[in-house]
Design an enzyme around this catalytic site. Sequence first.
Site, PDB file in Angstrom:
ATOM      1  N   TYR A  85       0.911  -1.078  -0.064  1.00 42.23           N
ATOM      2  CA  TYR A  85      -0.021  -0.046   0.105  1.00 42.23           C
ATOM      3  C   TYR A  85       0.824   1.206   0.100  1.00 42.23           C
ATOM      4  CZ  TYR A  85      -3.894   2.938   0.938  1.00 42.23           C
ATOM      5  OH  TYR A  85      -4.860   3.956   0.907  1.00 42.23           O
ATOM      6  N   THR A 139     -10.954  16.883 -24.824  1.00 40.69           N
ATOM      7  CA  THR A 139     -12.496  16.761 -24.144  1.00 40.69           C
ATOM      8  C   THR A 139     -12.218  16.748 -22.527  1.00 40.69           C
ATOM      9  OG1 THR A 139     -12.185  14.429 -24.437  1.00 40.69           O
ATOM     10  CG2 THR A 139     -13.483  15.866 -26.038  1.00 40.69           C
ATOM     11  N   ASP A 229       0.440  19.111 -21.233  1.00 41.26           N
ATOM     12  CA  ASP A 229      -0.258  17.958 -21.244  1.00 41.26           C
ATOM     13  C   ASP A 229       0.773  17.061 -21.993  1.00 41.26           C
ATOM     14  OD1 ASP A 229      -1.746  15.722 -22.204  1.00 41.26           O
ATOM     15  OD2 ASP A 229      -3.678  16.558 -22.327  1.00 41.26           O
ATOM     16  N   LYS A 272      -1.526   6.323 -22.947  1.00 39.21           N
ATOM     17  CA  LYS A 272      -0.861   6.899 -24.374  1.00 39.21           C
ATOM     18  C   LYS A 272       0.631   6.814 -24.118  1.00 39.21           C
ATOM     19  CE  LYS A 272      -4.004   9.831 -26.396  1.00 39.21           C
ATOM     20  NZ  LYS A 272      -5.169   9.359 -26.767  1.00 39.21           N
ATOM     21  N   ARG A 395     -14.604  12.660 -33.764  1.00 41.02           N
ATOM     22  CA  ARG A 395     -14.000  13.769 -33.270  1.00 41.02           C
ATOM     23  C   ARG A 395     -14.495  14.853 -33.748  1.00 41.02           C
ATOM     24  NH1 ARG A 395     -11.310  12.259 -28.359  1.00 41.02           N
ATOM     25  NH2 ARG A 395     -13.794  12.546 -28.212  1.00 41.02           N
ATOM     26  N   PHE A 461     -20.293  12.101 -25.613  1.00 44.41           N
ATOM     27  CA  PHE A 461     -20.063  11.150 -26.947  1.00 44.41           C
ATOM     28  C   PHE A 461     -19.778   9.718 -26.168  1.00 44.41           C
ATOM     29  CE2 PHE A 461     -15.531  11.357 -25.575  1.00 44.41           C
ATOM     30  CZ  PHE A 461     -15.597  12.429 -24.824  1.00 44.41           C
TER      31      PHE A 461
HETATM   32  N1  F0G Z   1      -4.931  14.620 -22.748  1.00 41.74           N
HETATM   33  C1  F0G Z   1      -4.760  14.187 -24.058  1.00 41.74           C
HETATM   34  C2  F0G Z   1      -4.254  15.037 -24.885  1.00 41.74           C
HETATM   35  C3  F0G Z   1      -5.385  12.859 -24.146  1.00 41.74           C
HETATM   36  O1  F0G Z   1      -5.384  12.612 -25.572  1.00 41.74           O
HETATM   37  C4  F0G Z   1      -6.065  12.093 -23.455  1.00 41.74           C
HETATM   38  C5  F0G Z   1      -6.990  10.808 -23.477  1.00 41.74           C
HETATM   39  C6  F0G Z   1      -6.168  12.633 -21.930  1.00 41.74           C
HETATM   40  C7  F0G Z   1      -5.674  13.732 -21.899  1.00 41.74           C
HETATM   41  C8  F0G Z   1      -6.905  11.927 -21.020  1.00 41.74           C
HETATM   42  O2  F0G Z   1      -6.366  10.794 -20.592  1.00 41.74           O
HETATM   43  O3  F0G Z   1      -7.667   8.935 -21.139  1.00 41.74           O
HETATM   44  O4  F0G Z   1      -5.884   8.637 -19.513  1.00 41.74           O
HETATM   45  O5  F0G Z   1      -7.875  10.001 -18.686  1.00 41.74           O
HETATM   46  N2  F0G Z   1      -7.234  10.620 -24.820  1.00 41.74           N
HETATM   47  C9  F0G Z   1      -7.820   9.392 -25.398  1.00 41.74           C
HETATM   48  C10 F0G Z   1      -8.025   9.507 -26.885  1.00 41.74           C
HETATM   49  C11 F0G Z   1      -8.975   9.116 -24.485  1.00 41.74           C
HETATM   50  O6  F0G Z   1      -8.689   8.302 -27.254  1.00 41.74           O
HETATM   51  O7  F0G Z   1      -7.714  10.317 -27.507  1.00 41.74           O
HETATM   52  P1  F0G Z   1      -7.049   9.607 -20.003  1.00 41.74           P
END
Ligand code: F0G
Length: 488
Positions: A85, A139, A229, A272, A395, A461
Site C-alpha cells: 500500500y 475533451t 499535457d 498513451k 472527433r 460522446f
Molecule cells: N490529454 C490528452 C491529450 C489525451 O489525448 C487524453 C486521452 C487525455 C488527456 C486523458 O487521458 O484517457 O488517460 O484519462 N485521450 C484518449 C483518446 C482518450 O482516445 O484520445 P485519460
Amino acid sequence: MSKENPVKVKFYNGENIPLELHKVRVVQKLNLVPVERRLAALYEGGFNTFRLSTKDVFLDMLTDSGTNAMSDQQIAAMMQADDAYAGSQSFFRLQKAVEEVLKKKYFLPVHQGRAAENILSCAYIKKKGGLIPMNYHFTTALAHITQYGGRIVELLYGEAYNLSSSHPFKGNMDIEKLEQVIRETGVENIPFIRMEASTNLIGGQPFSIQNLREVRRVADKYGIRVVLDASLLGENAYLILQREPGFEHATMAEVIALMTGLCDIVYFSARKLSSSRGGGICTNDETIYRELEALVPLFEGFLTYGGISVREIEAMAVGLYETLDETMICQSPQYIEYLVKALSSQGVPMVTPPGVLGAHVDAMTLCGHIPQTQYPAGALAAAFYLVSGVRGMERGSISNQRDEEGNETYADMELLRLAVPRRVFTLSQIKYVEDRMVWLHRHRHLIGGLKFVYEPPVLRFFMGGLEPVSDWPSQLIAQFKKDFGDSL
Ligand code: F0G
C-alpha cells in the site's frame, strides 16, 4: 516531409514503407462479422462506436489509449512488482524513470490522464475560477476545467484550422494573441497556460520547440505557470526531430528534456505516453508539489500507488524509458503517414500534414451533403464501421459539450479519427482500411445524418445514443452487396 527514416533501411526498389524493428510474439485472434451483424450492432450501440462490443469489431481504431502493444520488457517488469500500500519499490522505480526521462524530481501518480486534470483544476481553478489559455482543448481537460467553474480560450494560429495544410506545427500557440489575452484578462485571473503536445483534436498536430520557448518567455514576463499535457509527448518530440530546423541531429532524450524543462507542471495519461495504464503529474517546484500532494490520497489513493496497480506502475516505468527509442516511437506516425498519403492520393479528404495518434478523415468535406446539425463525423464513423468492421472515433460536434446555457456548440472540425496504436496492426490491415475507405468515399452520397435519442449531460460522446435520420444504412448495405457480393 519525412526526413531520414529512424530505422535507417532503404529499399532497393525505392519503396517508402514503414519497416518494423520488432517481431510479434503474442497474438490475439480477430473476427470480421458479416455486414448484417454490423448493422445490428450499430442499432444496439446507438450508432456510437464507443458502445460497440469488441466481438463485433475487426480492427479497433477507436483510440491508442491503453491499446498500444506492450513490450516483452514491460511484461517482464510486471512480474516483479512490489505489492504494498505504501512505500512500494515499484513506485520508486517509476519515480526514477520520471526523473531520468521527464527530468522532474517530484512525481504524483494518478489512475489516468483525466485524474491529473481533475487534480489540477481542483487545486487551481475551484476557488477562484479563471481563464486557461491553451493551444486547443482536449475533451476531458475542458470538462474538468468547466466543472470547477473555469473557462478556456484557444489560441491556435489560423493555419491550424486549415485541414489540408502543409504547416509542420499546427499545434503552435499564437504568441501575440496570448499576450493580448493576458493583458485583457489580468494575470490574477489566469491560473496557468496549458500546452498540449501533439494537439489531439485537430488531428494530432505537434508544436515546435521554438513556439514553446516563446510561450515560456511570455509566461515568465507575466509570472504565469505553464502546464504541459504530455500524453502524446513522444510523438511530438519525434515530429520535432523530423520537422524542426536545428533538431535534425538531436536525440529523443534531448528534445523531451527540452520540452518538459520549459514547463512548470507536466501531466500525462500513461495509457498513451508509455503504453500501459495510469498517469501522473510531475514538477521540479516543491511549492507546486505541496499544493497538489493532498489531493492524490483524496481522489486517487496513497501517494505511492495513486489508484494504479503496482504491475501497471512497473510497465509504466519501462514504457517511459522506451519512449526515448526513436525506432519504437516512429512506428505509429509512419503508418499514419502511409495511410494519409495513400488516401489523399485517391481523393479522400485527409487532415494534413499527417499527425500522430491516427489518420484523420475530414468528414465535413467528405460528407459535405450532411449538415453539421446531423453530425457528419459521427455519421461517417458509423458508415465506415458498417462497410469495414473497422471502428474509428468521431472527433467533431458529438465530442463537443453544450455551452453554459445548454446550447449545442458545433466543433471547428468534423473528423473521423482512425487511431493507429503503436506496433499493433500490420501493413495489410492498413491497406484494407485504405481499400474500404476509398470505396466509401466513392459512395459517400449514400451516407446520411444522425440525431441524438439519448444525450448524457457530461462527456456525452461516450455513452450517447443516436439514430439515422433516414434509412440510409440499408441503402449503403445494398450498394456494398452489389460491389462485394458475399465478401465480408
Ligand atoms: N490529454 C490528452 C491529450 C489525451 O489525448 C487524453 C486521452 C487525455 C488527456 C486523458 O487521458 O484517457 O488517460 O484519462 N485521450 C484518449 C483518446 C482518450 O482516445 O484520445 P485519460
